[in-house]
Design a protein around this motif. Sequence first.
Motif, PDB file in Angstrom:
ATOM      1  N   MET A  27      49.586  29.301 -78.769  1.00 19.04           N
ATOM      2  CA  MET A  27      49.661  30.745 -78.476  1.00 19.04           C
ATOM      3  C   MET A  27      49.350  30.987 -77.005  1.00 19.04           C
ATOM      4  O   MET A  27      48.318  30.580 -76.514  1.00 19.04           O
ATOM      5  CB  MET A  27      48.649  31.490 -79.365  1.00 19.04           C
ATOM      6  CG  MET A  27      48.453  32.949 -79.014  1.00 19.04           C
ATOM      7  SD  MET A  27      49.835  33.992 -79.445  1.00 19.04           S
ATOM      8  CE  MET A  27      49.559  34.220 -81.210  1.00 19.04           C
ATOM      9  N   GLN A  28      50.289  31.618 -76.328  1.00 19.52           N
ATOM     10  CA  GLN A  28      50.067  31.956 -74.931  1.00 19.52           C
ATOM     11  C   GLN A  28      49.490  33.370 -74.829  1.00 19.52           C
ATOM     12  O   GLN A  28      49.946  34.286 -75.511  1.00 19.52           O
ATOM     13  CB  GLN A  28      51.378  31.885 -74.153  1.00 19.52           C
ATOM     14  CG  GLN A  28      51.191  32.165 -72.684  1.00 19.52           C
ATOM     15  CD  GLN A  28      52.476  32.043 -71.899  1.00 19.52           C
ATOM     16  OE1 GLN A  28      53.534  31.766 -72.462  1.00 19.52           O
ATOM     17  NE2 GLN A  28      52.386  32.257 -70.608  1.00 19.52           N
ATOM     18  N   ALA A  29      48.481  33.506 -73.993  1.00 16.28           N
ATOM     19  CA  ALA A  29      47.860  34.823 -73.820  1.00 16.28           C
ATOM     20  C   ALA A  29      48.014  35.265 -72.375  1.00 16.28           C
ATOM     21  O   ALA A  29      47.769  34.481 -71.461  1.00 16.28           O
ATOM     22  CB  ALA A  29      46.390  34.748 -74.194  1.00 16.28           C
ATOM     23  N   VAL A  30      48.450  36.472 -72.185  1.00 15.62           N
ATOM     24  CA  VAL A  30      48.501  37.047 -70.837  1.00 15.62           C
ATOM     25  C   VAL A  30      47.670  38.322 -70.854  1.00 15.62           C
ATOM     26  O   VAL A  30      47.449  38.921 -71.914  1.00 15.62           O
ATOM     27  CB  VAL A  30      49.952  37.343 -70.379  1.00 15.62           C
ATOM     28  CG1 VAL A  30      50.711  36.060 -70.145  1.00 15.62           C
ATOM     29  CG2 VAL A  30      50.670  38.231 -71.365  1.00 15.62           C
ATOM     30  N   LYS A  31      47.224  38.708 -69.666  1.00 11.97           N
ATOM     31  CA  LYS A  31      46.376  39.901 -69.665  1.00 11.97           C
ATOM     32  C   LYS A  31      46.728  40.871 -68.547  1.00 11.97           C
ATOM     33  O   LYS A  31      47.240  40.490 -67.496  1.00 11.97           O
ATOM     34  CB  LYS A  31      44.900  39.510 -69.578  1.00 11.97           C
ATOM     35  CG  LYS A  31      44.420  39.095 -68.225  1.00 11.97           C
ATOM     36  CD  LYS A  31      42.895  38.881 -68.281  1.00 11.97           C
ATOM     37  CE  LYS A  31      42.399  38.296 -66.966  1.00 11.97           C
ATOM     38  NZ  LYS A  31      41.003  37.879 -67.027  1.00 11.97           N
ATOM     39  N   MET A  32      46.452  42.112 -68.846  1.00 10.26           N
ATOM     40  CA  MET A  32      46.558  43.168 -67.848  1.00 10.26           C
ATOM     41  C   MET A  32      45.198  43.859 -67.781  1.00 10.26           C
ATOM     42  O   MET A  32      44.503  43.952 -68.795  1.00 10.26           O
ATOM     43  CB  MET A  32      47.613  44.196 -68.233  1.00 10.26           C
ATOM     44  CG  MET A  32      49.030  43.696 -68.139  1.00 10.26           C
ATOM     45  SD  MET A  32      50.126  45.034 -68.593  1.00 10.26           S
ATOM     46  CE  MET A  32      51.706  44.226 -68.460  1.00 10.26           C
ATOM     47  N   VAL A  33      44.867  44.322 -66.597  1.00  9.66           N
ATOM     48  CA  VAL A  33      43.578  44.988 -66.418  1.00  9.66           C
ATOM     49  C   VAL A  33      43.817  46.483 -66.195  1.00  9.66           C
ATOM     50  O   VAL A  33      44.716  46.877 -65.446  1.00  9.66           O
ATOM     51  CB  VAL A  33      42.811  44.371 -65.232  1.00  9.66           C
ATOM     52  CG1 VAL A  33      41.570  45.195 -64.895  1.00  9.66           C
ATOM     53  CG2 VAL A  33      42.406  42.937 -65.558  1.00  9.66           C
ATOM     54  N   ILE A  34      43.050  47.278 -66.897  1.00 14.29           N
ATOM     55  CA  ILE A  34      43.108  48.730 -66.733  1.00 14.29           C
ATOM     56  C   ILE A  34      41.809  49.133 -66.031  1.00 14.29           C
ATOM     57  O   ILE A  34      40.725  48.989 -66.591  1.00 14.29           O
ATOM     58  CB  ILE A  34      43.212  49.465 -68.100  1.00 14.29           C
ATOM     59  CG1 ILE A  34      44.232  48.769 -69.025  1.00 14.29           C
ATOM     60  CG2 ILE A  34      43.521  50.936 -67.893  1.00 14.29           C
ATOM     61  CD1 ILE A  34      45.647  48.717 -68.510  1.00 14.29           C
ATOM     62  N   THR A  35      41.944  49.597 -64.798  1.00 11.70           N
ATOM     63  CA  THR A  35      40.746  49.922 -64.033  1.00 11.70           C
ATOM     64  C   THR A  35      40.781  51.378 -63.573  1.00 11.70           C
ATOM     65  O   THR A  35      41.785  52.077 -63.773  1.00 11.70           O
ATOM     66  CB  THR A  35      40.575  48.950 -62.850  1.00 11.70           C
ATOM     67  OG1 THR A  35      39.309  49.186 -62.227  1.00 11.70           O
ATOM     68  CG2 THR A  35      41.677  49.109 -61.817  1.00 11.70           C
ATOM     69  N   GLY A  36      39.724  51.812 -62.948  1.00 16.66           N
ATOM     70  CA  GLY A  36      39.658  53.198 -62.485  1.00 16.66           C
ATOM     71  C   GLY A  36      38.223  53.691 -62.529  1.00 16.66           C
ATOM     72  O   GLY A  36      37.354  53.036 -63.108  1.00 16.66           O
ATOM     73  N   PRO A  37      37.977  54.848 -61.930  1.00 16.53           N
ATOM     74  CA  PRO A  37      36.613  55.371 -61.907  1.00 16.53           C
ATOM     75  C   PRO A  37      36.091  55.716 -63.295  1.00 16.53           C
ATOM     76  O   PRO A  37      36.847  55.776 -64.273  1.00 16.53           O
ATOM     77  CB  PRO A  37      36.733  56.648 -61.060  1.00 16.53           C
ATOM     78  CG  PRO A  37      38.003  56.521 -60.322  1.00 16.53           C
ATOM     79  CD  PRO A  37      38.910  55.702 -61.186  1.00 16.53           C
ATOM     80  N   PHE A  38      34.820  55.986 -63.329  1.00 12.92           N
ATOM     81  CA  PHE A  38      34.143  56.428 -64.542  1.00 12.92           C
ATOM     82  C   PHE A  38      34.873  57.635 -65.151  1.00 12.92           C
ATOM     83  O   PHE A  38      35.253  58.556 -64.431  1.00 12.92           O
ATOM     84  CB  PHE A  38      32.702  56.800 -64.170  1.00 12.92           C
ATOM     85  CG  PHE A  38      31.931  57.465 -65.260  1.00 12.92           C
ATOM     86  CD1 PHE A  38      31.440  56.727 -66.317  1.00 12.92           C
ATOM     87  CD2 PHE A  38      31.704  58.826 -65.232  1.00 12.92           C
ATOM     88  CE1 PHE A  38      30.721  57.340 -67.325  1.00 12.92           C
ATOM     89  CE2 PHE A  38      30.986  59.452 -66.237  1.00 12.92           C
ATOM     90  CZ  PHE A  38      30.503  58.694 -67.292  1.00 12.92           C
TER      91      PHE A  38
END
Lengths: 180, 279
Positions: A1-12
């Motif tokens: 199983m291949q896993a890729v990721k995305m990051v969701i960032t931003g201020p509080f």
Amino acid sequence: MQAVKMVITGPFSSGKTEFIGTISEIDVVSTERKISSSAEKIKESTTVAMDFGRITVDEDLVLYLFGTPGQRRFDFMWDILSQGMLGFVVMVDSTKPETFREAKRILETFESYAATPYVVAANKQDQEDAWDPEDLRIILRLRPEVKILPCVAIDKESVKNILLELLYSILEQLDEEDNA
Amino acid sequence: MALKGNLRDFSTTQLLNLINLARKTGTLTIQGNEIAHVSFREGKLIYAHMGNENGNLAKILRNAGKLSEEQARIIETKARGTSDKQLGHLLVQAGYVTQSDIIQSVRQYVLDVVYKLFTWVDGLFRFDANKLPPPEQITIPIDLESIIMEGSRRLKEWEILQEEIPDLDTSLRFTDRPDARLRNINLTVEEWRVVSFINPRNSIRQIARANNLSDFEIRRIVYGMLQAGLVEFVRAPKPKPATEEPVKGTRRAKSETKEQSPAEKRSVVTRLIDRIRSL
């Protein structure tokens, strides 16, 4: 199983947890606790470690969505979360100009980690006080090629659009690398 | 869309920069210790006034030394109800002032109002798109770039400068923006010296050293140029050390431990697109 990721960032309180929760096929795994700082009491609880969502593509591929903690004292997590990411989304609460400077700082920090494509999601566009995405582009000093997209993090179609635009940007970067 | 907030979070410089770049038309109202109204047409400043005085032309000309106290008092009394434009015509025809006197005096009045706003650090603001002064008001289009430069020069707060430009080891380049209107920017000798060193290979710190400028002085100059849209930061990704080890306790996904070929990566992205579309 291949896993890729995305990051969701931003201020509080920019809507990262809602964004992941809207699209994830599992309940968002987040470590939350009661807010202690008085400045951050606009939410009952906030993300202190990370949000974690999943979209299974097929039996060989899964996409993980990681939401970064929005508070400055957890900055040390950002570098760890950014490692190996396919791309990232910077969430901005369009109704809170007091957070734009922080959004810019976060964006610049993530840009410095890797030359990874990203998009900016101008969240809460369904609210009357929302600033126009193109005004945010100027405020955040975004380069013309960086996409800034209207977003409503609790609307599935809106969240899908953000992720698709990020994926299109990744494809464009691959094309550029091929042509280089 | 709404454009409102507080100067605590969003400075006058940033607001004017936004209005300039977005070429907005309308009136910005700021409620600080006093209330200020500043109007713009297609990104150019055209009029401003502070409080309730509404920029009475006789007072403006008196303050500029173009009319005596007595002349201004008489004109104000006799011309009550006359618009500024009408009054201006009358004064020129009567030989009290020239058209150039009026333009220069109104221009200076408007600029003084706006420069004052740069010192405001607190105050609610709102921008009303397409709201303009009445047609009988004398308006003079003034490019915002030089105002932003001058306002930034007046911005002395070291903390703000340090926050905006925290890293002097960053380098700069000239903005490559086709719609930039940079012809009317006035630069000081010091700024010209800095401009001559702008190059992605020179860090801000190196430019400061070459010109014998302190950290504060170089920050002030660079800040003005950034806000006027003359230059921008060069953001290069930090090179990661070749020997960097995975962070302890962090289990990396397959995509992180094995470098994918472009074709493999493209296949992954395409599958992701198909999946998300189907959700």
